[in-house]
Every structure is written in C-alpha cells, then in structure tokens.
Design a protein around this motif. Structure first.
Motif, PDB file in Angstrom:
ATOM      1  N   GLN A   4       0.829  -1.202   0.000  1.00 39.43           N
ATOM      2  CA  GLN A   4       0.000   0.000   0.000  1.00 39.43           C
ATOM      3  C   GLN A   4       0.865   1.255   0.000  1.00 39.43           C
ATOM      4  OE1 GLN A   4      -2.710   0.539   3.307  1.00 39.43           O
ATOM      5  NE2 GLN A   4      -4.113   1.665   2.025  1.00 39.43           N
ATOM      6  N   ASP A   5       1.947   1.255   0.783  1.00 37.58           N
ATOM      7  CA  ASP A   5       2.864   2.394   0.796  1.00 37.58           C
ATOM      8  C   ASP A   5       3.438   2.643  -0.593  1.00 37.58           C
ATOM      9  OD1 ASP A   5       2.461   2.556   3.506  1.00 37.58           O
ATOM     10  OD2 ASP A   5       4.373   1.649   4.050  1.00 37.58           O
ATOM     11  N   SER A   6       3.880   1.581  -1.244  1.00 35.93           N
ATOM     12  CA  SER A   6       4.480   1.694  -2.574  1.00 35.93           C
ATOM     13  C   SER A   6       3.486   2.257  -3.577  1.00 35.93           C
ATOM     14  CB  SER A   6       4.980   0.336  -3.064  1.00 35.93           C
ATOM     15  OG  SER A   6       6.032  -0.107  -2.253  1.00 35.93           O
ATOM     16  N   GLU A   7       2.248   1.773  -3.529  1.00 42.93           N
ATOM     17  CA  GLU A   7       1.223   2.253  -4.459  1.00 42.93           C
ATOM     18  C   GLU A   7       0.913   3.732  -4.219  1.00 42.93           C
ATOM     19  OE1 GLU A   7      -0.049   0.648  -7.152  1.00 42.93           O
ATOM     20  OE2 GLU A   7       1.441  -0.874  -6.635  1.00 42.93           O
ATOM     21  N   PRO A  25      20.333  21.647  -7.930  1.00 39.75           N
ATOM     22  CA  PRO A  25      20.495  20.813  -9.121  1.00 39.75           C
ATOM     23  C   PRO A  25      21.195  19.501  -8.745  1.00 39.75           C
ATOM     24  CG  PRO A  25      21.225  23.053  -9.558  1.00 39.75           C
ATOM     25  CD  PRO A  25      20.995  22.942  -8.068  1.00 39.75           C
ATOM     26  N   ALA A  26      20.852  18.436  -9.454  1.00 34.42           N
ATOM     27  CA  ALA A  26      21.438  17.134  -9.123  1.00 34.42           C
ATOM     28  C   ALA A  26      21.295  16.183 -10.303  1.00 34.42           C
ATOM     29  CB  ALA A  26      20.751  16.545  -7.896  1.00 34.42           C
ATOM     30  N   TYR A  27      22.062  15.115 -10.268  1.00 34.10           N
ATOM     31  CA  TYR A  27      21.912  14.038 -11.252  1.00 34.10           C
ATOM     32  C   TYR A  27      21.181  12.884 -10.584  1.00 34.10           C
ATOM     33  CZ  TYR A  27      26.285  12.286  -9.147  1.00 34.10           C
ATOM     34  OH  TYR A  27      27.252  11.846  -8.279  1.00 34.10           O
ATOM     35  N   GLY A  28      20.779  11.919 -11.371  1.00 35.28           N
ATOM     36  CA  GLY A  28      19.895  10.852 -10.913  1.00 35.28           C
ATOM     37  C   GLY A  28      20.317  10.158  -9.639  1.00 35.28           C
ATOM     38  N   TYR A  29      21.568   9.721  -9.579  1.00 34.74           N
ATOM     39  CA  TYR A  29      22.001   9.002  -8.389  1.00 34.74           C
ATOM     40  C   TYR A  29      21.970   9.909  -7.152  1.00 34.74           C
ATOM     41  CZ  TYR A  29      24.601   6.313  -5.026  1.00 34.74           C
ATOM     42  OH  TYR A  29      24.960   5.648  -3.882  1.00 34.74           O
ATOM     43  N   GLU A  30      22.334  11.181  -7.304  1.00 35.86           N
ATOM     44  CA  GLU A  30      22.288  12.113  -6.165  1.00 35.86           C
ATOM     45  C   GLU A  30      20.863  12.264  -5.642  1.00 35.86           C
ATOM     46  OE1 GLU A  30      25.688  15.507  -6.636  1.00 35.86           O
ATOM     47  OE2 GLU A  30      24.048  15.572  -8.084  1.00 35.86           O
ATOM     48  N   ILE A  31      19.915  12.342  -6.547  1.00 33.73           N
ATOM     49  CA  ILE A  31      18.511  12.479  -6.152  1.00 33.73           C
ATOM     50  C   ILE A  31      18.073  11.234  -5.389  1.00 33.73           C
ATOM     51  CG2 ILE A  31      16.137  12.667  -6.996  1.00 33.73           C
ATOM     52  CD1 ILE A  31      17.408  14.242  -9.416  1.00 33.73           C
ATOM     53  N   THR A  32      18.410  10.068  -5.934  1.00 34.10           N
ATOM     54  CA  THR A  32      18.050   8.812  -5.280  1.00 34.10           C
ATOM     55  C   THR A  32      18.662   8.732  -3.884  1.00 34.10           C
ATOM     56  OG1 THR A  32      17.936   7.709  -7.434  1.00 34.10           O
ATOM     57  CG2 THR A  32      18.094   6.297  -5.495  1.00 34.10           C
ATOM     58  N   ALA A  33      19.943   9.046  -3.769  1.00 32.61           N
ATOM     59  CA  ALA A  33      20.630   8.983  -2.474  1.00 32.61           C
ATOM     60  C   ALA A  33      20.015   9.977  -1.484  1.00 32.61           C
ATOM     61  CB  ALA A  33      22.122   9.251  -2.654  1.00 32.61           C
ATOM     62  N   ASP A  34      19.717  11.184  -1.953  1.00 35.57           N
ATOM     63  CA  ASP A  34      19.117  12.207  -1.089  1.00 35.57           C
ATOM     64  C   ASP A  34      17.761  11.734  -0.567  1.00 35.57           C
ATOM     65  OD1 ASP A  34      18.772  14.863   0.090  1.00 35.57           O
ATOM     66  OD2 ASP A  34      17.377  15.247  -1.551  1.00 35.57           O
ATOM     67  N   LEU A  35      16.949  11.196  -1.448  1.00 37.85           N
ATOM     68  CA  LEU A  35      15.624  10.745  -1.028  1.00 37.85           C
ATOM     69  C   LEU A  35      15.714   9.544  -0.095  1.00 37.85           C
ATOM     70  CD1 LEU A  35      13.631  11.224  -4.348  1.00 37.85           C
ATOM     71  CD2 LEU A  35      13.568  12.656  -2.283  1.00 37.85           C
ATOM     72  N   ARG A  36      16.658   8.660  -0.339  1.00 41.80           N
ATOM     73  CA  ARG A  36      16.841   7.520   0.567  1.00 41.80           C
ATOM     74  C   ARG A  36      17.224   7.999   1.961  1.00 41.80           C
ATOM     75  NH1 ARG A  36      20.024   3.442  -3.541  1.00 41.80           N
ATOM     76  NH2 ARG A  36      18.163   2.647  -4.580  1.00 41.80           N
ATOM     77  N   GLY A  39      14.286   9.055   4.104  1.00 39.22           N
ATOM     78  CA  GLY A  39      13.286   8.082   4.507  1.00 39.22           C
ATOM     79  C   GLY A  39      12.642   7.291   3.384  1.00 39.22           C
ATOM     80  N   PHE A  40      12.971   7.601   2.146  1.00 38.87           N
ATOM     81  CA  PHE A  40      12.427   6.856   1.009  1.00 38.87           C
ATOM     82  C   PHE A  40      13.395   5.718   0.659  1.00 38.87           C
ATOM     83  CE2 PHE A  40      10.732  11.146   0.702  1.00 38.87           C
ATOM     84  CZ  PHE A  40       9.384  10.923   0.474  1.00 38.87           C
ATOM     85  N   ALA A  41      13.644   4.855   1.617  1.00 41.94           N
ATOM     86  CA  ALA A  41      14.707   3.858   1.519  1.00 41.94           C
ATOM     87  C   ALA A  41      14.509   2.838   0.411  1.00 41.94           C
ATOM     88  CB  ALA A  41      14.855   3.137   2.858  1.00 41.94           C
ATOM     89  N   ASP A  42      13.280   2.548   0.036  1.00 41.43           N
ATOM     90  CA  ASP A  42      13.018   1.495  -0.940  1.00 41.43           C
ATOM     91  C   ASP A  42      12.999   1.978  -2.385  1.00 41.43           C
ATOM     92  OD1 ASP A  42      12.811  -0.307   1.129  1.00 41.43           O
ATOM     93  OD2 ASP A  42      10.634  -0.159   1.258  1.00 41.43           O
ATOM     94  N   LEU A  43      13.359   3.217  -2.625  1.00 44.28           N
ATOM     95  CA  LEU A  43      13.333   3.739  -3.992  1.00 44.28           C
ATOM     96  C   LEU A  43      14.385   3.069  -4.860  1.00 44.28           C
ATOM     97  CD1 LEU A  43      12.919   7.607  -3.716  1.00 44.28           C
ATOM     98  CD2 LEU A  43      11.284   5.934  -4.567  1.00 44.28           C
ATOM     99  N   ALA A  44      13.963   2.650  -6.034  1.00 36.98           N
ATOM    100  CA  ALA A  44      14.899   2.083  -7.007  1.00 36.98           C
ATOM    101  C   ALA A  44      15.407   3.196  -7.912  1.00 36.98           C
ATOM    102  CB  ALA A  44      14.193   1.014  -7.834  1.00 36.98           C
TER     103      ALA A  44
END
Length: 109
Positions: A4-7, A25-36, A39-44
């Motif tokens: 449910q959280d994922s949806e 400004p950031a590139y993809g991996y930086e955005i992913t790392a920042d969000l993780r 608290g968005f730990a499960d982001l691919a």
C-alpha cells in the motif's frame, strides 16, 4: 515499505523528485541517495530515472551534461520556472488532499 505504501508513493513521486530538485540541481544518483536519506529507503534508481526522463520531456527541468571522473558525462537536472510552477501546484494539491484525508480520519474516530 508495504504494498500500500508503494502504491501511494507512485502517485506522488514526481512531486517528490521536483521537491528534491528545488533544493539544488542534481543528477539521478544524487537524487536517489538524497531521497533515501530522507526516509524513502526502498526507492529504485530506475524509478527515479524514469521520472527524470518524463519531467525532462515535459520541459520542467533544464539539463546540463557535466563531465564525470567515472564514465560518461552526467546529466544534471535543474528545476526551471515551469518546474517550479508544477511543484507549487503539487504542494497545493497535496495540501488539499491531506486536509480532506484528515477530515475523513477525524470523522471515523
């Protein structure tokens, strides 16, 4: 994170990425790392890259290729005026939805 959280997250993830880019400004991996880290730990990473492609196609960001010490140049995304307007609309919609959900919760208790 449960199903449910994922949806639920799928529906707001574009706004989350725009909010991350509003900070800097950031590139993809930086955005992913920042969000993780936030608290968005499960982001691919693939999920974030798909969103970046979509917001680039919609001209919500400016993109600059920056040389990388490791591998090909990185695409650095910067939120532009259209992106900031889209983010403002996202926050307005989010606030309205959150208020409605809170009212439902209060009536149900």
């Amino acid at each position: 994170m449960g199903k449910q959280d994922s949806e639920m997250l799928k529906g707001v993830l574009e706004g989350v990425v725009l909010a991350a880019l509003a900070r800097r400004p950031a590139y993809g991996y930086e955005i992913t790392a920042d969000l993780r880290e936030r608290g968005f730990a499960d982001l691919a990473e693939g999920t974030i890259y798909a969103i970046l492609v979509r917001i680039e196609q919609r001209a919500l960001v400016d993109v600059e290729k920056v040389a990388s010490e490791k591998g090909p140049p990185r695409k650095v995304f910067t939120l532009n005026d259209d992106g900031r307007a889209q983010l403002a609309e996202f926050w307005t919609t989010w606030g309205t939805l959150a208020d409605r959900l809170e009212a439902l919760r209060e009536k149900g208790q």
